[in-house]
Write a protein that holds these residues in place. Structure first.
Motif, PDB file in Angstrom:
ATOM      1  N   LEU A 169       6.277 -40.873 -37.150  1.00 58.70           N
ATOM      2  CA  LEU A 169       5.987 -39.451 -36.952  1.00 58.70           C
ATOM      3  C   LEU A 169       4.839 -39.211 -35.971  1.00 58.70           C
ATOM      4  O   LEU A 169       4.944 -38.319 -35.113  1.00 58.70           O
ATOM      5  N   PRO A 170       3.734 -39.956 -36.028  1.00 60.84           N
ATOM      6  CA  PRO A 170       2.660 -39.715 -35.043  1.00 60.84           C
ATOM      7  C   PRO A 170       3.125 -39.914 -33.601  1.00 60.84           C
ATOM      8  O   PRO A 170       2.755 -39.135 -32.716  1.00 60.84           O
ATOM      9  N   TYR A 171       3.920 -40.945 -33.365  1.00 55.82           N
ATOM     10  CA  TYR A 171       4.439 -41.180 -32.008  1.00 55.82           C
ATOM     11  C   TYR A 171       5.342 -40.027 -31.584  1.00 55.82           C
ATOM     12  O   TYR A 171       5.216 -39.487 -30.467  1.00 55.82           O
ATOM     13  N   ILE A 172       6.261 -39.631 -32.468  1.00 51.88           N
ATOM     14  CA  ILE A 172       7.189 -38.564 -32.138  1.00 51.88           C
ATOM     15  C   ILE A 172       6.445 -37.248 -31.912  1.00 51.88           C
ATOM     16  O   ILE A 172       6.745 -36.484 -30.991  1.00 51.88           O
ATOM     17  N   ALA A 173       5.435 -36.988 -32.742  1.00 54.05           N
ATOM     18  CA  ALA A 173       4.631 -35.771 -32.563  1.00 54.05           C
ATOM     19  C   ALA A 173       3.923 -35.767 -31.217  1.00 54.05           C
ATOM     20  O   ALA A 173       3.891 -34.744 -30.511  1.00 54.05           O
ATOM     21  N   MET A 174       3.358 -36.917 -30.839  1.00 50.62           N
ATOM     22  CA  MET A 174       2.654 -37.023 -29.562  1.00 50.62           C
ATOM     23  C   MET A 174       3.587 -36.737 -28.394  1.00 50.62           C
ATOM     24  O   MET A 174       3.214 -36.074 -27.431  1.00 50.62           O
ATOM     25  N   ARG A 175       4.827 -37.220 -28.488  1.00 49.71           N
ATOM     26  CA  ARG A 175       5.783 -37.086 -27.385  1.00 49.71           C
ATOM     27  C   ARG A 175       6.487 -35.739 -27.355  1.00 49.71           C
ATOM     28  O   ARG A 175       6.922 -35.300 -26.276  1.00 49.71           O
ATOM     29  N   LEU A 176       6.611 -35.075 -28.513  1.00 45.45           N
ATOM     30  CA  LEU A 176       7.472 -33.890 -28.574  1.00 45.45           C
ATOM     31  C   LEU A 176       6.770 -32.574 -28.865  1.00 45.45           C
ATOM     32  O   LEU A 176       7.392 -31.515 -28.744  1.00 45.45           O
ATOM     33  N   HIS A 177       5.483 -32.598 -29.251  1.00 44.77           N
ATOM     34  CA  HIS A 177       4.872 -31.354 -29.735  1.00 44.77           C
ATOM     35  C   HIS A 177       4.865 -30.247 -28.687  1.00 44.77           C
ATOM     36  O   HIS A 177       4.876 -29.064 -29.032  1.00 44.77           O
ATOM     37  N   THR A 178       4.862 -30.608 -27.416  1.00 51.16           N
ATOM     38  CA  THR A 178       4.834 -29.583 -26.356  1.00 51.16           C
ATOM     39  C   THR A 178       6.186 -28.885 -26.171  1.00 51.16           C
ATOM     40  O   THR A 178       6.277 -27.919 -25.407  1.00 51.16           O
ATOM     41  N   PHE A 179       7.196 -29.357 -26.877  1.00 51.49           N
ATOM     42  CA  PHE A 179       8.538 -28.787 -26.709  1.00 51.49           C
ATOM     43  C   PHE A 179       8.935 -27.889 -27.875  1.00 51.49           C
ATOM     44  O   PHE A 179      10.110 -27.546 -28.016  1.00 51.49           O
ATOM     45  N   LYS A 180       7.973 -27.518 -28.709  1.00 54.27           N
ATOM     46  CA  LYS A 180       8.283 -26.606 -29.804  1.00 54.27           C
ATOM     47  C   LYS A 180       8.869 -25.311 -29.259  1.00 54.27           C
ATOM     48  O   LYS A 180       8.377 -24.761 -28.279  1.00 54.27           O
ATOM     49  N   GLY A 181       9.932 -24.861 -29.901  1.00 53.16           N
ATOM     50  CA  GLY A 181      10.609 -23.644 -29.446  1.00 53.16           C
ATOM     51  C   GLY A 181      11.991 -23.898 -28.886  1.00 53.16           C
ATOM     52  O   GLY A 181      12.778 -22.957 -28.710  1.00 53.16           O
ATOM     53  N   VAL A 182      12.322 -25.167 -28.586  1.00 59.03           N
ATOM     54  CA  VAL A 182      13.669 -25.443 -28.093  1.00 59.03           C
ATOM     55  C   VAL A 182      14.683 -25.218 -29.213  1.00 59.03           C
ATOM     56  O   VAL A 182      14.360 -25.337 -30.397  1.00 59.03           O
ATOM     57  N   LYS A 183      15.906 -24.904 -28.826  1.00 61.65           N
ATOM     58  CA  LYS A 183      16.947 -24.626 -29.811  1.00 61.65           C
ATOM     59  C   LYS A 183      17.737 -25.877 -30.190  1.00 61.65           C
ATOM     60  O   LYS A 183      18.259 -25.966 -31.298  1.00 61.65           O
ATOM     61  N   ARG A 184      17.832 -26.805 -29.248  1.00 62.02           N
ATOM     62  CA  ARG A 184      18.646 -27.986 -29.525  1.00 62.02           C
ATOM     63  C   ARG A 184      18.026 -29.218 -28.883  1.00 62.02           C
ATOM     64  O   ARG A 184      17.260 -29.121 -27.921  1.00 62.02           O
ATOM     65  N   VAL A 185      18.413 -30.368 -29.425  1.00 61.92           N
ATOM     66  CA  VAL A 185      17.972 -31.651 -28.895  1.00 61.92           C
ATOM     67  C   VAL A 185      19.198 -32.518 -28.660  1.00 61.92           C
ATOM     68  O   VAL A 185      19.995 -32.753 -29.578  1.00 61.92           O
ATOM     69  N   ILE A 186      19.357 -32.977 -27.432  1.00 57.13           N
ATOM     70  CA  ILE A 186      20.412 -33.923 -27.104  1.00 57.13           C
ATOM     71  C   ILE A 186      19.857 -35.323 -27.290  1.00 57.13           C
ATOM     72  O   ILE A 186      18.888 -35.713 -26.635  1.00 57.13           O
TER      73      ILE A 186
END
Length: 235
Positions: free
Chosen positions: A148-165
């Motif tokens: 989770l810490p790694y994923i949070a570091m990599r993805l937190h700036t993308f909050k608000g997207v509707k979908r993830v491919i």
């Protein structure tokens, strides 16, 4: 009964095997893990093409149909006589600004995705998933909370997207953790298209049982793979 050959660098392709077993029951699976060359995504392209070509030849010798359960392998090979797992980019292009693509560096370099898509750098994630699964499967768990810490570091700036491919078959193991960071997003991967393509070669045989044979290019990890697939199938 057909033998469906499935090729990946590790455990990621087991998420595709789950789909195949659910939709094409009664056919056998030959699963070739090219774990000697894991991870594919960070390998030099010229070297990787040779690795993938040799892997396809190996699988073809043991099966009736070859499935590349790896987006990276699918994106670099020119072989047209295989069924490929690829990120479903075209269908989401109209809403690209609300869509985040997660894939290996090599897959991303081959996608030619429109610039409106959002892209995250997750080049270490497939290897981290392999390690975490190796630690947890003996406990009957595929919990990826430690990532989770790694994923949070990599993805937190993308909050608000509707979908993830999910453009790497390994990443399907981390849906829960991605949701904790991004919220209730829609997940998309290439398995729907892969299974649709497989229908031209294989059909379900509900009255027969499927057998799975594992093969490895390096360390034999059959016990781990068998246990992980059983956990996946139980969900």
């Amino acid at each position: 009964m057909a033998v469906i050959g499935v090729y990946d660098s590790g455990i990621g392709g087991l998420t595709t095997v789950k789909r195949i077993l659910n939709e094409f029951i009664g056919n056998d699976i030959y699963y070739y893990s090219d774990n000697l060359h894991h991870p594919f995504g960070n390998t030099d392209e010229d070297k990787l093409k040779v690795v993938i070509e040799n892997g396809i030849k190996h699988v073809r010798a043991h099966s009736d149909t070859v499935v590349l359960a790896c987006n990276t392998a699918s994106s670099v090979t020119d072989d047209t006589d295989v069924i490929k797992l690829l990120p479903p980019i075209k269908e989401y292009a109209p809403d690209a600004q609300n869509t985040l693509i997660l894939a290996t560096a090599r897959t991303l370099s081959k996608l030619n995705a429109p610039p409106d898509f959002k892209v995250a750098d997750t080049k270490e994630l497939a290897t981290l998933i392999e390690i975490q699964a190796s630690l947890n499967y003996l406990k009957g768990s595929l919990d990826m909370s430690e990532l989770l810490p790694y994923i949070a570091m990599r993805l937190h700036t993308f909050k608000g997207v509707k979908r993830v491919i999910l453009g790497c078959s390994h990443y399907l193991f981390c849906k829960e953790q991605i949701t904790k960071i991004l919220g209730d997003v829609e997940f998309c991967d290439g398995n729907d298209d892969l299974c649709e393509a497989l229908k031209s070669n294989v059909y379900a045989r509900p009255l027969e049982a499927s057998r799975i044979t594992y093969d490895f290019s390096a360390l034999n990890e059959q016990k781990k793979y068998d246990k992980i697939l059983k956990i996946l199938m139980s969900k």
